[in-house]
Design a protein around this motif. Structure first.
Motif, PDB file in Angstrom:
ATOM      1  N   GLY A   1       0.818  -1.218   0.000  1.00 15.50           N
ATOM      2  CA  GLY A   1       0.000   0.000   0.000  1.00 15.50           C
ATOM      3  C   GLY A   1       0.845   1.258   0.000  1.00 15.50           C
ATOM      4  O   GLY A   1       0.573   2.205  -0.759  1.00 15.50           O
ATOM      5  N   LEU A   2       1.897   1.285   0.829  1.00 10.01           N
ATOM      6  CA  LEU A   2       2.768   2.461   0.890  1.00 10.01           C
ATOM      7  C   LEU A   2       3.501   2.676  -0.429  1.00 10.01           C
ATOM      8  O   LEU A   2       3.635   3.820  -0.892  1.00 10.01           O
ATOM      9  CB  LEU A   2       3.788   2.298   2.021  1.00 10.01           C
ATOM     10  N   LEU A   3       3.966   1.595  -1.044  1.00 11.82           N
ATOM     11  CA  LEU A   3       4.689   1.739  -2.306  1.00 11.82           C
ATOM     12  C   LEU A   3       3.756   2.214  -3.424  1.00 11.82           C
ATOM     13  O   LEU A   3       4.147   3.035  -4.266  1.00 11.82           O
ATOM     14  CB  LEU A   3       5.336   0.406  -2.686  1.00 11.82           C
ATOM     15  N   LEU A   4       2.524   1.718  -3.415  1.00 14.56           N
ATOM     16  CA  LEU A   4       1.549   2.182  -4.418  1.00 14.56           C
ATOM     17  C   LEU A   4       1.278   3.672  -4.252  1.00 14.56           C
ATOM     18  O   LEU A   4       1.279   4.428  -5.239  1.00 14.56           O
ATOM     19  CB  LEU A   4       0.250   1.390  -4.272  1.00 14.56           C
ATOM     20  N   VAL A   5       1.066   4.122  -3.017  1.00 21.90           N
ATOM     21  CA  VAL A   5       0.804   5.536  -2.754  1.00 21.90           C
ATOM     22  C   VAL A   5       2.016   6.384  -3.145  1.00 21.90           C
ATOM     23  O   VAL A   5       1.880   7.472  -3.724  1.00 21.90           O
ATOM     24  CB  VAL A   5       0.436   5.753  -1.279  1.00 21.90           C
ATOM     25  N   THR A   6       3.224   5.890  -2.859  1.00 24.16           N
ATOM     26  CA  THR A   6       4.437   6.629  -3.200  1.00 24.16           C
ATOM     27  C   THR A   6       4.585   6.785  -4.707  1.00 24.16           C
ATOM     28  O   THR A   6       4.946   7.861  -5.202  1.00 24.16           O
ATOM     29  CB  THR A   6       5.676   5.913  -2.631  1.00 24.16           C
ATOM     30  N   VAL A   7       4.309   5.718  -5.462  1.00 23.36           N
ATOM     31  CA  VAL A   7       4.385   5.786  -6.924  1.00 23.36           C
ATOM     32  C   VAL A   7       3.367   6.784  -7.468  1.00 23.36           C
ATOM     33  O   VAL A   7       3.673   7.608  -8.336  1.00 23.36           O
ATOM     34  CB  VAL A   7       4.160   4.387  -7.541  1.00 23.36           C
ATOM     35  N   VAL A   8       2.146   6.726  -6.944  1.00 25.64           N
ATOM     36  CA  VAL A   8       1.096   7.632  -7.396  1.00 25.64           C
ATOM     37  C   VAL A   8       1.465   9.080  -7.091  1.00 25.64           C
ATOM     38  O   VAL A   8       1.317   9.968  -7.945  1.00 25.64           O
ATOM     39  CB  VAL A   8      -0.248   7.263  -6.729  1.00 25.64           C
ATOM     40  N   LYS A   9       1.963   9.335  -5.891  1.00 26.62           N
ATOM     41  CA  LYS A   9       2.356  10.703  -5.521  1.00 26.62           C
ATOM     42  C   LYS A   9       3.545  11.183  -6.353  1.00 26.62           C
ATOM     43  O   LYS A   9       3.652  12.368  -6.657  1.00 26.62           O
ATOM     44  CB  LYS A   9       2.695  10.766  -4.033  1.00 26.62           C
ATOM     45  N   SER A  10       4.441  10.272  -6.716  1.00 24.89           N
ATOM     46  CA  SER A  10       5.590  10.653  -7.546  1.00 24.89           C
ATOM     47  C   SER A  10       5.128  11.126  -8.909  1.00 24.89           C
ATOM     48  O   SER A  10       5.573  12.167  -9.406  1.00 24.89           O
ATOM     49  CB  SER A  10       6.552   9.467  -7.687  1.00 24.89           C
ATOM     50  N   PHE A  11       4.226  10.368  -9.530  1.00 20.93           N
ATOM     51  CA  PHE A  11       3.694  10.780 -10.833  1.00 20.93           C
ATOM     52  C   PHE A  11       2.883  12.065 -10.713  1.00 20.93           C
ATOM     53  O   PHE A  11       2.929  12.929 -11.584  1.00 20.93           O
ATOM     54  CB  PHE A  11       2.840   9.673 -11.435  1.00 20.93           C
ATOM     55  N   ASP A  12       2.124  12.193  -9.641  1.00 27.56           N
ATOM     56  CA  ASP A  12       1.343  13.400  -9.431  1.00 27.56           C
ATOM     57  C   ASP A  12       2.252  14.609  -9.281  1.00 27.56           C
ATOM     58  O   ASP A  12       1.975  15.690  -9.806  1.00 27.56           O
ATOM     59  CB  ASP A  12       0.464  13.236  -8.188  1.00 27.56           C
ATOM     60  N   SER A  13       3.376  14.422  -8.579  1.00 29.61           N
ATOM     61  CA  SER A  13       4.343  15.509  -8.402  1.00 29.61           C
ATOM     62  C   SER A  13       4.984  15.889  -9.732  1.00 29.61           C
ATOM     63  O   SER A  13       5.141  17.073 -10.038  1.00 29.61           O
ATOM     64  CB  SER A  13       5.420  15.079  -7.402  1.00 29.61           C
ATOM     65  N   ILE A  14       5.333  14.882 -10.538  1.00 25.98           N
ATOM     66  CA  ILE A  14       5.927  15.163 -11.854  1.00 25.98           C
ATOM     67  C   ILE A  14       4.949  15.954 -12.720  1.00 25.98           C
ATOM     68  O   ILE A  14       5.319  16.948 -13.359  1.00 25.98           O
ATOM     69  CB  ILE A  14       6.322  13.848 -12.549  1.00 25.98           C
ATOM     70  N   GLY A  15       3.692  15.517 -12.736  1.00 34.32           N
ATOM     71  CA  GLY A  15       2.693  16.217 -13.535  1.00 34.32           C
ATOM     72  C   GLY A  15       2.464  17.641 -13.072  1.00 34.32           C
ATOM     73  O   GLY A  15       2.369  18.574 -13.890  1.00 34.32           O
ATOM     74  N   GLU A  16       2.392  17.834 -11.765  1.00 37.69           N
ATOM     75  CA  GLU A  16       2.137  19.172 -11.229  1.00 37.69           C
ATOM     76  C   GLU A  16       3.326  20.099 -11.471  1.00 37.69           C
ATOM     77  O   GLU A  16       3.150  21.265 -11.842  1.00 37.69           O
ATOM     78  CB  GLU A  16       1.844  19.074  -9.731  1.00 37.69           C
ATOM     79  N   GLN A  17       4.550  19.607 -11.264  1.00 39.87           N
ATOM     80  CA  GLN A  17       5.729  20.428 -11.497  1.00 39.87           C
ATOM     81  C   GLN A  17       5.868  20.782 -12.970  1.00 39.87           C
ATOM     82  O   GLN A  17       6.225  21.909 -13.315  1.00 39.87           O
ATOM     83  CB  GLN A  17       6.997  19.687 -11.025  1.00 39.87           C
ATOM     84  N   PHE A  18       5.556  19.822 -13.843  1.00 42.28           N
ATOM     85  CA  PHE A  18       5.612  20.107 -15.282  1.00 42.28           C
ATOM     86  C   PHE A  18       4.564  21.142 -15.662  1.00 42.28           C
ATOM     87  O   PHE A  18       4.814  22.014 -16.506  1.00 42.28           O
ATOM     88  CB  PHE A  18       5.401  18.813 -16.072  1.00 42.28           C
TER      89      PHE A  18
END
Length: 275
Positions: free
Chosen positions: A247-264
């Motif tokens: 669960g933690l790894l899934l949330v971390t992956v999702v937040k990583s992609f969300d961060s990339i999208g938001e920063q871009f």
């Protein structure tokens, strides 16, 4: 000026860290041996240790290997599904903005219909009708995630369709397909890319949700949704690692992609993002 540059550097650093983390996960997914997924290979119900970082499950399978390979499958499904959703959104958005009020009204009605229905229920229904499997998951998610981006594309095309260079192209007898391919799509590409990146984490979560509910993939598939679903039966016996680490790894992956999208998005549209 210097402050703005420092902010930009921090954004680039955040994106680099997120991309590095995701790249490491993908690299691990190809290097981990499938032998760790054999039944009884590592001893049953073993707690996390240096040998088995995420412990083992009730069948002796290494949970770290299952989780990493499950995330790779989620990323592959997410990328393919996001691409389909983006293609639908671009086609619908351009058609709504360029083919008259009747077409615009029909497409807007379809968008409102899709948005008005409960998201998860609609996905489950489409997945069930399609017969489940990866095909059902891809179809169910891709047909329900294009609406927001289609509205963005429609709005952008409405702003540029009367631009001078587009009018000149039409005056030379160029077809609507030529104008869309040569002028409109390149102009809206930053918004499309941002939409793709922001859509990706939501699709990964919804893929895990559908799999968790039992739609699509076989129980032998190392998918995160299946791992979490199976682990629910063993939480009460104290095997917390079966849920916590995946669960933690899934949330971390999702937040990583969300961060990339938001920063871009901030880097690509610095003015609108600060309004």
């Amino acid at each position: 000026m210097r402050e703005g540059w420092n902010v930009r550097q921090k954004m680039m650093l955040t994106m680099a860290i997120s991309l590095g983390f995701l790249g490491l996960l993908l690299l691990l997914s190809f290097t981990l041996s499938n032998e760790n997924l054999r039944l009884g290979a590592g001893g049953k119900n073993m707690a996390p240790s240096l040998t088995h970082l995420f412990g083992t499950d009730w069948l002796g399978r290494d949970m770290f290997t299952r989780t990493i390979k499950g995330l790779r499958l989620s990323l592959a499904i997410g990328a393919f599904t996001s691409l389909i959703s983006v293609l639908i959104a671009v086609v619908m958005g351009i058609c709504a903005a360029t083919f008259g009020k009747a077409v615009d009204a029909v497409i807007s009605w379809v968008i409102d219909l899709f948005i008005g229905m409960p998201h998860l229920v609609f996905m489950v229904l489409i997945c069930f009708i399609a017969g489940g499997g990866i095909y059902g998951i891809v179809l169910g998610i891709s047909l329900t995630h294009w609406t927001a981006l289609a509205r963005v594309v429609r709005s952008e095309v409405l702003q540029i369709r009367n631009a001078e260079y587009i009018q000149i192209s039409r005056s030379y007898g160029k077809s609507a397909w030529y104008v869309a391919r040569k002028h409109m799509i390149p102009a809206i590409m930053p918004q499309v890319l941002i939409g793709f990146l922001l859509m990706f984490p939501h699709i990964i979560l919804h893929e895990a949700a559908l799999t968790f509910l039992g739609f699509g993939l076989s129980p032998q598939t190392p998918a995160v949704g299946i791992i979490l679903s199976e682990a629910m039966n063993h939480i009460s016996t104290g095997k917390w690692w079966l849920v916590v680490f995946p669960g933690l790894l899934l949330v971390t992956v999702v937040k990583s992609f969300d961060s990339i999208g938001e920063q871009f998005r901030v880097l690509a549209e610095p003015v609108s993002s600060h309004e």
